[in-house]
Design an enzyme around this catalytic site. Sequence first.
Site, PDB file in Angstrom:
ATOM      1  N   GLY A   1       0.801  -1.221   0.000  1.00  0.00           N
ATOM      2  CA  GLY A   1       0.000   0.000   0.000  1.00  0.00           C
ATOM      3  C   GLY A   1       0.831   1.266   0.000  1.00  0.00           C
ATOM      4  O   GLY A   1       0.413   2.292  -0.510  1.00  0.00           O
TER       5      GLY A   1
ATOM      6  N   SER B   1       3.847 -11.013  -4.285  1.00  0.00           N
ATOM      7  CA  SER B   1       2.931 -10.828  -5.416  1.00  0.00           C
ATOM      8  C   SER B   1       3.444  -9.648  -6.232  1.00  0.00           C
ATOM      9  O   SER B   1       4.351  -8.929  -5.821  1.00  0.00           O
ATOM     10  CB  SER B   1       1.509 -10.587  -4.923  1.00  0.00           C
ATOM     11  OG  SER B   1       1.446  -9.371  -4.242  1.00  0.00           O
ATOM     12  N   ARG B   2       2.841  -9.492  -7.378  1.00  0.00           N
ATOM     13  CA  ARG B   2       3.104  -8.272  -8.145  1.00  0.00           C
ATOM     14  C   ARG B   2       2.269  -7.161  -7.528  1.00  0.00           C
ATOM     15  O   ARG B   2       1.528  -7.403  -6.565  1.00  0.00           O
ATOM     16  CB  ARG B   2       2.728  -8.503  -9.609  1.00  0.00           C
ATOM     17  CG  ARG B   2       3.638  -9.535 -10.279  1.00  0.00           C
ATOM     18  CD  ARG B   2       3.411  -9.540 -11.773  1.00  0.00           C
ATOM     19  NE  ARG B   2       4.179 -10.582 -12.425  1.00  0.00           N
ATOM     20  CZ  ARG B   2       5.469 -10.482 -12.763  1.00  0.00           C
ATOM     21  NH1 ARG B   2       6.142  -9.384 -12.483  1.00  0.00           N
ATOM     22  NH2 ARG B   2       6.087 -11.469 -13.366  1.00  0.00           N
ATOM     23  N   ALA B   3       2.372  -5.950  -8.104  1.00  0.00           N
ATOM     24  CA  ALA B   3       1.646  -4.816  -7.540  1.00  0.00           C
ATOM     25  C   ALA B   3       0.154  -5.128  -7.436  1.00  0.00           C
ATOM     26  O   ALA B   3      -0.429  -5.733  -8.339  1.00  0.00           O
ATOM     27  CB  ALA B   3       1.854  -3.601  -8.421  1.00  0.00           C
TER      28      ALA B   3
ATOM     29  N   THR C   1      -2.172  -2.583  -5.222  1.00  0.00           N
ATOM     30  CA  THR C   1      -2.647  -1.193  -5.253  1.00  0.00           C
ATOM     31  C   THR C   1      -1.511  -0.221  -5.580  1.00  0.00           C
ATOM     32  O   THR C   1      -1.756   0.946  -5.824  1.00  0.00           O
ATOM     33  CB  THR C   1      -3.234  -0.798  -3.881  1.00  0.00           C
ATOM     34  OG1 THR C   1      -2.182  -0.870  -2.899  1.00  0.00           O
ATOM     35  CG2 THR C   1      -4.367  -1.726  -3.467  1.00  0.00           C
TER      36      THR C   1
ATOM     37  N   ASP D   1      -7.944  -3.967  -2.035  1.00  0.00           N
ATOM     38  CA  ASP D   1      -7.332  -5.151  -1.420  1.00  0.00           C
ATOM     39  C   ASP D   1      -8.185  -5.521  -0.195  1.00  0.00           C
ATOM     40  O   ASP D   1      -7.820  -5.188   0.936  1.00  0.00           O
ATOM     41  CB  ASP D   1      -5.878  -4.816  -1.023  1.00  0.00           C
ATOM     42  CG  ASP D   1      -5.053  -6.066  -0.747  1.00  0.00           C
ATOM     43  OD1 ASP D   1      -5.563  -7.178  -0.957  1.00  0.00           O
ATOM     44  OD2 ASP D   1      -3.887  -5.920  -0.318  1.00  0.00           O
TER      45      ASP D   1
HETATM   46  O1  LIG Z   1       1.495  -2.274  -2.291  1.00  0.00           O
HETATM   47  P1  LIG Z   1       0.566  -3.235  -2.976  1.00  0.00           P
HETATM   48  O2  LIG Z   1       0.787  -3.266  -4.447  1.00  0.00           O
HETATM   49  O3  LIG Z   1      -0.885  -3.039  -2.632  1.00  0.00           O
HETATM   50  O4  LIG Z   1       0.904  -4.640  -2.313  1.00  0.00           O
HETATM   51  C1  LIG Z   1       1.581  -5.663  -2.883  1.00  0.00           C
HETATM   52  C2  LIG Z   1       2.959  -5.867  -2.365  1.00  0.00           C
HETATM   53  O5  LIG Z   1       2.986  -6.083  -0.956  1.00  0.00           O
HETATM   54  C3  LIG Z   1       3.669  -7.271  -0.667  1.00  0.00           C
HETATM   55  O6  LIG Z   1       5.026  -6.949  -0.556  1.00  0.00           O
HETATM   56  P2  LIG Z   1       6.236  -7.917  -0.097  1.00  0.00           P
HETATM   57  O7  LIG Z   1       6.328  -9.017  -1.090  1.00  0.00           O
HETATM   58  O8  LIG Z   1       5.908  -8.457   1.255  1.00  0.00           O
HETATM   59  O9  LIG Z   1       7.440  -7.043  -0.073  1.00  0.00           O
HETATM   60  C4  LIG Z   1       3.308  -8.122  -1.836  1.00  0.00           C
HETATM   61  O10 LIG Z   1       4.058  -9.271  -2.026  1.00  0.00           O
HETATM   62  C5  LIG Z   1       3.420  -7.164  -2.995  1.00  0.00           C
HETATM   63  O11 LIG Z   1       4.693  -7.070  -3.521  1.00  0.00           O
HETATM   64  O1  LIG Z   2       0.610 -10.642  -1.050  1.00  0.00           O
HETATM   65  C1  LIG Z   2      -0.232  -9.801  -0.789  1.00  0.00           C
HETATM   66  C2  LIG Z   2       0.101  -8.540  -0.218  1.00  0.00           C
HETATM   67  C3  LIG Z   2      -0.892  -7.659   0.057  1.00  0.00           C
HETATM   68  N1  LIG Z   2      -2.162  -8.001  -0.198  1.00  0.00           N
HETATM   69  C4  LIG Z   2      -2.489  -9.193  -0.739  1.00  0.00           C
HETATM   70  O2  LIG Z   2      -3.661  -9.462  -0.997  1.00  0.00           O
HETATM   71  N2  LIG Z   2      -1.500 -10.070  -1.021  1.00  0.00           N
END
Ligand SMILES: O=P(O)(O)OC[C@H]1O[C@H](OP(=O)(O)O)[C@H](O)[C@@H]1O
Ligand SMILES: O=c1cc[nH]c(=O)[nH]1
Length: 503
Positions: A168, A194-196, A198, A256
Amino acid sequence: MKAKVRILDVYSGRYSVFINEKEAMRAKLHPDDLVKLEAGKKTVYGSVVISGLVKEGEIGISRDVLQLHSFSEGEVVTVIPSSTPESVRYIKKKMNGGKLRKVEIETIIKDIVDRKLRDIEISSFVTSLEINGLDMDEIAALTIAMAETGDMLDIDRKPIMDVHSIGGVPGNKTNILVVPIVAAAGLTIPKTSSRAITSAAGTADVVEVFADVSFSLDEIKRIVEKIGACMVWGGALNLAPADDITIKSERALSIDPTGLMLASIMSKKYAMGSQYVLIDIPTGKGVKVESVDQARALARDFIELGKRLGQYVEVAITYGGQPIGHTVGPALEAREALQALMAGTGPGSLIEKATGLAGVLLEMGGVAPSGMGKKMAREILESGKAYQKMREIIEEQGGNPDIKPEEIPVGDKTYTFTAPTSGYITAIDNKAITGIARAAGAPEDKGAGIELYVKVGEKVKEGDPLFTIHAESEARLDQAIVFARRTEPIRIEGMVLQRIGNI
Ligand SMILES: O=P(O)(O)OC[C@H]1O[C@H](OP(=O)(O)O)[C@H](O)[C@@H]1O
Ligand SMILES: O=c1cc[nH]c(=O)[nH]1
């Protein structure tokens, strides 16, 4: 009806089945109808596309289907029209605010994974969760269903640590530092991201700038057992496969839903066999969780869910009131993360957060005494050991370990906004920063994003640069400039916020 498979060089981002117009008329099939393809023991569902790309007697299959199912050119399949799956009734139940039973949740997830549910139905499911939420029983059932519809990893190096941010906050490349620090201390950390969702760059989008992120479970096992860490994209594996499918709808809507977020994160951790999990909850204006009270409530849910899954979970509530570091967007963030790992230092917001999170993990994993984790994490970063571990990760994941930050290409179409007045920076609007970077093309255009020259509390003089937008095309740059002019993401004290004329 029976037809011969024709493999089409088409990616549609969904499971599409191409049928000739005359054939479709005869079989009473219409665009987007759900059909089942059967060949021996193979069964695949897809949505009908009427197309001149295939002749009568042929059925076209897009490359998307072939990523997970093997079909050969000319193979004979039976095409069967399929009725609306039962799970649509359960989605409607949630839309009406009902509580879903375990079996209903399992059916929805199985239908998502089997592609019986189409994008529109999946979006409705995601929206129903955003509006009506899930209780802890539903979340636990959803988490287990998401994990058990895919593969599970069994790594021999224990204990298995993990970290995950709820995301976020723009510029959150933090875990790209945390993972090598923790692995350099000798702990095992098979990180999936995950990929992006939000934001303008998920961790998987950023890591992909310098290494591959798509691996089979066997490859991940080999990498992690060799070097103690990986940084891979969860969606590439058959690991919690419903996750990446629901994330596509979330990304399109930039939402999300909390219950789905808990299940998305914890199903990936469960499938990877993680035993000690640290969850980062960035908290502040314009991110997913705006108050510390909300963050505490969410922390309790993560901990409770962890208990139900047999995992020990701790939560760090972190500052998310402005972007982390000075960059937003995959390539720019990759540069900044690599720079920090190489130098062992960098912007306070990035280094403090990364060493703070890594420190908690070092204590959870028993390699640092209580209260000493952050100091140890900082020493590992400053000594260059974290950078060495990062080089190993990049190499094992097929990238160039010698890559230098300045060699990472960023969007060459740029525009710099300057301070309209002198004064202190009073606020940076997270949502606007993300919106500008996305308008510039991030995360799909890796070079798109924002370089920020100021942070809240800093003093600027009129005309000082505030931020530069990077894009890979002039059209995207123009869109981002328009968005930035409309949203004015950086506020300076004394600045005229709006001028309103005759109304
Ligand atoms: O910010 P937004 O796109 O909502 O959230 C998605 C991001 O947050 C988490 O970060 P990490 O992998 O724990 O670094 C997810 O894996 C993804 O990369
Ligand atoms: O991996 C993730 C990170 C944030 N929010 C999700 O739904 N999945």
